[in-house]
Design an enzyme around this catalytic site. Sequence first.
Site, PDB file in Angstrom:
ATOM      1  N   GLU A 135     -61.617   8.612   1.897  1.00  0.00           N
ATOM      2  CA  GLU A 135     -61.189   7.798   0.763  1.00  0.00           C
ATOM      3  C   GLU A 135     -62.307   7.558  -0.244  1.00  0.00           C
ATOM      4  OE1 GLU A 135     -58.443   4.484   2.108  1.00  0.00           O
ATOM      5  OE2 GLU A 135     -59.355   5.074   4.013  1.00  0.00           O
TER       6      GLU A 135
ATOM      7  N   SER B 234     -55.497   3.424   4.343  1.00  0.00           N
ATOM      8  CA  SER B 234     -54.713   3.920   3.220  1.00  0.00           C
ATOM      9  C   SER B 234     -53.720   5.009   3.595  1.00  0.00           C
ATOM     10  CB  SER B 234     -55.623   4.435   2.094  1.00  0.00           C
ATOM     11  OG  SER B 234     -56.213   3.369   1.419  1.00  0.00           O
TER      12      SER B 234
ATOM     13  N   TYR C 112     -51.341   6.442  -4.412  1.00  0.00           N
ATOM     14  CA  TYR C 112     -52.304   6.828  -5.428  1.00  0.00           C
ATOM     15  C   TYR C 112     -51.774   7.808  -6.474  1.00  0.00           C
ATOM     16  CZ  TYR C 112     -55.388   4.450  -2.220  1.00  0.00           C
ATOM     17  OH  TYR C 112     -55.968   3.501  -1.421  1.00  0.00           O
TER      18      TYR C 112
ATOM     19  N   ARG D 199     -56.214  -8.119   3.092  1.00  0.00           N
ATOM     20  CA  ARG D 199     -54.804  -7.911   2.728  1.00  0.00           C
ATOM     21  C   ARG D 199     -54.033  -7.645   4.013  1.00  0.00           C
ATOM     22  NH1 ARG D 199     -54.541  -2.825   0.453  1.00  0.00           N
ATOM     23  NH2 ARG D 199     -53.246  -2.118   2.186  1.00  0.00           N
TER      24      ARG D 199
ATOM     25  N   ASP E 185     -50.417  -6.318   5.580  1.00  0.00           N
ATOM     26  CA  ASP E 185     -49.226  -5.534   5.246  1.00  0.00           C
ATOM     27  C   ASP E 185     -48.137  -5.753   6.283  1.00  0.00           C
ATOM     28  OD1 ASP E 185     -50.708  -4.533   3.126  1.00  0.00           O
ATOM     29  OD2 ASP E 185     -51.352  -2.762   4.237  1.00  0.00           O
TER      30      ASP E 185
ATOM     31  N   GLU F  76     -50.656  -3.904   9.512  1.00  0.00           N
ATOM     32  CA  GLU F  76     -52.100  -3.827   9.653  1.00  0.00           C
ATOM     33  C   GLU F  76     -52.775  -4.845   8.751  1.00  0.00           C
ATOM     34  OE1 GLU F  76     -54.134  -0.329   7.829  1.00  0.00           O
ATOM     35  OE2 GLU F  76     -52.097   0.344   7.394  1.00  0.00           O
TER      36      GLU F  76
ATOM     37  N   ASN G 185     -56.093  -5.048   6.204  1.00  0.00           N
ATOM     38  CA  ASN G 185     -57.074  -4.264   5.475  1.00  0.00           C
ATOM     39  C   ASN G 185     -58.191  -5.192   5.019  1.00  0.00           C
ATOM     40  OD1 ASN G 185     -58.496  -2.750   3.500  1.00  0.00           O
ATOM     41  ND2 ASN G 185     -56.702  -1.465   3.160  1.00  0.00           N
TER      42      ASN G 185
ATOM     43  N   GLY H  58     -57.960  -2.050  -1.672  1.00  0.00           N
ATOM     44  CA  GLY H  58     -58.186  -1.462  -2.983  1.00  0.00           C
ATOM     45  C   GLY H  58     -58.367  -2.548  -4.020  1.00  0.00           C
TER      46      GLY H  58
END
Length: 315
Positions: free
Chosen positions: A20, A150, A215, A254, A256, A269, A271, A275
């Site tokens: 990434e 990601s 993305y 973050r 999810d 998960e 993070n 991003g």
Amino acid sequence: MNTPAPLTPVAVLCGSDSAERAVSLVSGRAIANALQEEGFRVEFFDLPGKELPAALDPVKQVAFPAFHGGWGENGGVQAELEARGFAYAGCGPAASRLCMDKVETKRVLAAAGWPVLPHIIFTGDQPSSASAIAEKLGAAVILKPVAEGSSVGLHRAGNRKELVEALKNIGPGHWMAERWVRGREVSVGVLAGRALGVVEIRPKDGASYDFEHKYTAGMTDYLFPAPLDAALTEKIQTIAAGAFAACGCRDFARVDFMLPPEGGAVILEINTMPGCTPTSLLPKSASCYGYTFGKLVRAMVGPAQERFTPAAVTP
């Protein structure tokens, strides 16, 4: 009148050599630009590999890691920053290492009473059979690398035939099969332990929210705040803040989720280095609570500014 404390210069670190890398550079540049607009003196570092720049000085600056995946997100760079005496933004080594491992994260969350999906783990060189996976999880599953971010390497299988093919195409390393929940996907930013707004993620073709959908511009719609009733929104936010605490996170992260058709919410998960461009999920979540991108980035680095104690550092 009290004079505000001067802003400590910030070293924004990004790049490295993970899958990434390109996304990390975009996040790092966006963070650096926003901090400059907020009045910080900023140095921008594009790291080619797994080594901190010699020019970094813990007496003169705080660090803002903006990596995605690999050494920059799995606790490696965090441990090195601490060894060199840096105050830095984001989670510490233990939480970073934990949340990069999806299986271990689920174990910790389940032990704390937070909802997660059942799964099977296996290695790419000795994958579980389609029959074994289907018997426990059903034939509709998602295959994920255990320690990538990601949605790198994600495979979807909607039936037994697709599962057999997916298992043939996975790479080496540790993998996880998880039941494919065909519900709504949402994400919640957590800032200093407080859950922010709920963002709903809707890939336009109805597929899973994989690397391509994240993305590639125009492939996904985002609704923020998500069109959910107040009770479900509050429940998701409570779970997000609880998961953040259970995994020992700090500063920001973050969380999810999937919302199964039968109701409720399950964690996918956490993070620890989400991003961070003006169009990323964390800024969308924060915007529900009135944060501009600049205000958000300032809040993200704020705790590191408070932890900065140059007198306690040996140069």
